[in-house]
Write a protein that holds these residues in place. Structure first.
Motif, PDB file in Angstrom:
ATOM      1  N   GLN A  33      12.152   8.809   8.985  1.00  0.00           N
ATOM      2  CA  GLN A  33      12.223   9.316   7.617  1.00  0.00           C
ATOM      3  C   GLN A  33      10.887   9.905   7.165  1.00  0.00           C
ATOM      4  O   GLN A  33      10.842  10.974   6.561  1.00  0.00           O
ATOM      5  N   GLU A  34       9.788   9.242   7.498  1.00  0.00           N
ATOM      6  CA  GLU A  34       8.474   9.769   7.105  1.00  0.00           C
ATOM      7  C   GLU A  34       8.182  11.079   7.837  1.00  0.00           C
ATOM      8  O   GLU A  34       7.643  12.011   7.248  1.00  0.00           O
ATOM      9  N   LEU A  35       8.545  11.125   9.114  1.00  0.00           N
ATOM     10  CA  LEU A  35       8.305  12.363   9.864  1.00  0.00           C
ATOM     11  C   LEU A  35       9.170  13.491   9.297  1.00  0.00           C
ATOM     12  O   LEU A  35       8.693  14.611   9.089  1.00  0.00           O
TER      13      LEU A  35
ATOM     14  N   ASP B  10       0.184  12.709   2.927  1.00  0.00           N
ATOM     15  CA  ASP B  10       0.511  11.283   2.741  1.00  0.00           C
ATOM     16  C   ASP B  10       1.587  10.860   3.733  1.00  0.00           C
ATOM     17  O   ASP B  10       1.493   9.809   4.368  1.00  0.00           O
ATOM     18  N   GLU B  11       2.620  11.701   3.848  1.00  0.00           N
ATOM     19  CA  GLU B  11       3.742  11.338   4.721  1.00  0.00           C
ATOM     20  C   GLU B  11       3.273  11.270   6.185  1.00  0.00           C
ATOM     21  O   GLU B  11       3.770  10.455   6.957  1.00  0.00           O
ATOM     22  N   THR B  12       2.310  12.114   6.537  1.00  0.00           N
ATOM     23  CA  THR B  12       1.782  12.086   7.903  1.00  0.00           C
ATOM     24  C   THR B  12       1.169  10.727   8.228  1.00  0.00           C
ATOM     25  O   THR B  12       1.403  10.169   9.305  1.00  0.00           O
ATOM     26  N   LEU B  13       0.399  10.196   7.280  1.00  0.00           N
ATOM     27  CA  LEU B  13      -0.229   8.894   7.517  1.00  0.00           C
ATOM     28  C   LEU B  13       0.809   7.771   7.557  1.00  0.00           C
ATOM     29  O   LEU B  13       0.709   6.846   8.364  1.00  0.00           O
ATOM     30  N   HIS B  14       1.816   7.866   6.701  1.00  0.00           N
ATOM     31  CA  HIS B  14       2.876   6.842   6.725  1.00  0.00           C
ATOM     32  C   HIS B  14       3.599   6.881   8.068  1.00  0.00           C
ATOM     33  O   HIS B  14       3.854   5.858   8.693  1.00  0.00           O
ATOM     34  N   TYR B  15       3.936   8.102   8.476  1.00  0.00           N
ATOM     35  CA  TYR B  15       4.629   8.276   9.749  1.00  0.00           C
ATOM     36  C   TYR B  15       3.815   7.666  10.885  1.00  0.00           C
ATOM     37  O   TYR B  15       4.339   6.907  11.713  1.00  0.00           O
TER      38      TYR B  15
ATOM     39  N   THR C 118       0.841  -1.204   0.000  1.00  0.00           N
ATOM     40  CA  THR C 118       0.000   0.000   0.000  1.00  0.00           C
ATOM     41  C   THR C 118       0.877   1.255   0.000  1.00  0.00           C
ATOM     42  O   THR C 118       0.650   2.204  -0.758  1.00  0.00           O
ATOM     43  N   TRP C 119       1.887   1.218   0.849  1.00  0.00           N
ATOM     44  CA  TRP C 119       2.809   2.353   0.980  1.00  0.00           C
ATOM     45  C   TRP C 119       3.472   2.668  -0.366  1.00  0.00           C
ATOM     46  O   TRP C 119       3.562   3.820  -0.784  1.00  0.00           O
ATOM     47  N   THR C 120       3.929   1.615  -1.057  1.00  0.00           N
ATOM     48  CA  THR C 120       4.604   1.823  -2.346  1.00  0.00           C
ATOM     49  C   THR C 120       3.645   2.463  -3.349  1.00  0.00           C
ATOM     50  O   THR C 120       4.015   3.393  -4.070  1.00  0.00           O
TER      51      THR C 120
ATOM     52  N   GLU D 265       1.177   4.378  -2.713  1.00  0.00           N
ATOM     53  CA  GLU D 265       0.945   5.779  -2.345  1.00  0.00           C
ATOM     54  C   GLU D 265       2.160   6.650  -2.651  1.00  0.00           C
ATOM     55  O   GLU D 265       2.032   7.779  -3.126  1.00  0.00           O
ATOM     56  N   GLU D 266       3.350   6.111  -2.373  1.00  0.00           N
ATOM     57  CA  GLU D 266       4.573   6.880  -2.635  1.00  0.00           C
ATOM     58  C   GLU D 266       4.815   7.069  -4.130  1.00  0.00           C
ATOM     59  O   GLU D 266       5.456   8.022  -4.550  1.00  0.00           O
ATOM     60  N   ASP D 267       4.302   6.113  -4.907  1.00  0.00           N
ATOM     61  CA  ASP D 267       4.657   6.057  -6.322  1.00  0.00           C
ATOM     62  C   ASP D 267       4.314   7.333  -7.084  1.00  0.00           C
ATOM     63  O   ASP D 267       4.956   7.657  -8.076  1.00  0.00           O
TER      64      ASP D 267
HETATM   65 FE   LIG Z   1       5.947   8.527   2.803  1.00  0.00          FE
END
Ligand SMILES: [Fe+2]
Ligand SMILES: [Fe+2]
Length: 296
Positions: A154-156, A186-191, A98-100, A102-104
């Motif tokens: 890294q996400e934060l 997006d990064e907030t949710l990953h973090y 899922t992360w990939t 979203e990052e893509d």
């Molecule tokens: Fe991210």
């Protein structure tokens, strides 16, 4: 023995965390086509690039280009995560997929923005992009737990970077400010996901402290493999709101408090030593920051 794999007993809680992530990310789902100033696009064959077309100040261009060159290494981040979590919790492997996805679109959004707005010489950007991916990325830790610690930081750091640069970018191009704030979401949710995976582990088994220190004390953005990384970061620190001060206040300090390292009580002596080392490192960074503030 201290383990550095993820704990299978946490699978139900991590499944809840993943479901929560999917719900939250579905609510803010976006396509990168929505955030680009297409009206400004011109064919490079008909109207070749010329430096006079650049309207953004150089500090902002450096910040966006640096962000792009970090995001383009996604194939290497994904391959590292896929290898690291093979045989570990299935739920984490699902999250990596899922992360990939979203990052893509992050690098697509940044690169297309730079090209449409003619903020960079397109051939130079192409070469930098290619060189960066060719260099790849290889961290100096390979265990599931340490990798999760790294991705939390890294996400934060990326979230803070985007929000801080957005403040400066907004003065010159509100479209760019909006786009960066969108990436930050997006990064907030990953973090939040990675951060809580670590939090749950520390609560269940404080001896995990042993595996926090190396990553926290040696943290570097994965973009460190790109050409001129140190010069880029110096410019961004001075003129685009993200440098060592912001790293301390908005990343390191935040995460040390969130994981409540001060109040963890690991039983294993080496884990307790690692915990005290992290607190010492944090205190030292705080002193460096305060000294710097006084000298301003
Ligand atoms: Fe991210
Ligand atoms: Fe990203």
């Amino acid at each position: 023995m201290l383990t550095n794999d993820l704990d299978f007993r946490l699978e139900p809680r991590l499944t809840e965390l993943y479901d929560e992530h999917k719900k939250r990310s579905a609510k803010i789902d976006w396509g990168y086509h929505e955030f680009l100033p297409w009206d400004k696009a011109m064919d490079f064959r008909r109207v070749p690039w010329d430096p006079s077309q650049v309207t953004l100040p150089p500090n902002i261009v450096v910040a966006i280009e640096t962000a792009l060159l970090t995001e383009v290494n996604l194939p290497w981040f994904t391959s590292h995560l896929a290898q690291t979590f093979r045989g570990s919790l299935t739920i984490i492997q699902d999250f990596v997929h899922t992360w990939t996805a979203e990052e893509d679109q992050h690098s697509n959004l940044l690169e297309t923005y730079l090209l449409i707005t003619r903020s960079v010489e397109p051939m130079r950007l192409h070469e930098l992009h290619k060189m960066t991916v060719e260099n790849g990325w290889e961290p100096d830790f390979h265990t599931p737990f340490e990798t999760m610690v790294y991705t939390s930081l890294q996400e934060l750091a990326t979230m803070v970077f985007y929000n801080n640069v957005a403040k400066e970018a907004n003065k010159h191009d509100p479209d760019l400010g909006r786009l960066l704030r969108r990436l930050a979401k997006d990064e907030t949710l990953h973090y939040a996901f990675y951060r809580d995976v670590i939090k749950f582990h520390l609560q269940l088994e404080p001896n995990y402290c042993y595996y926090l220190g190396h990553v926290i004390k040696n943290f570097q953005m994965p973009g460190a493999v790109m050409p001129d990384f140190d010069d880029r970061m110096a410019i961004i620190a001075k003129e685009a709101n993200y440098g060592p001060l912001e790293y301390f206040d908005q990343v390191l300090d935040v995460i040390i408090k969130y994981w409540d390292i001060e109040n963890l009580r690991p039983i294993a002596p080496e884990a307790e030593k690692a915990r005290l080392d992290i607190l010492k490192y944090h205190a030292r960074m705080k002193r460096v920051k305060e000294r710097f503030m006084r000298s301003q």
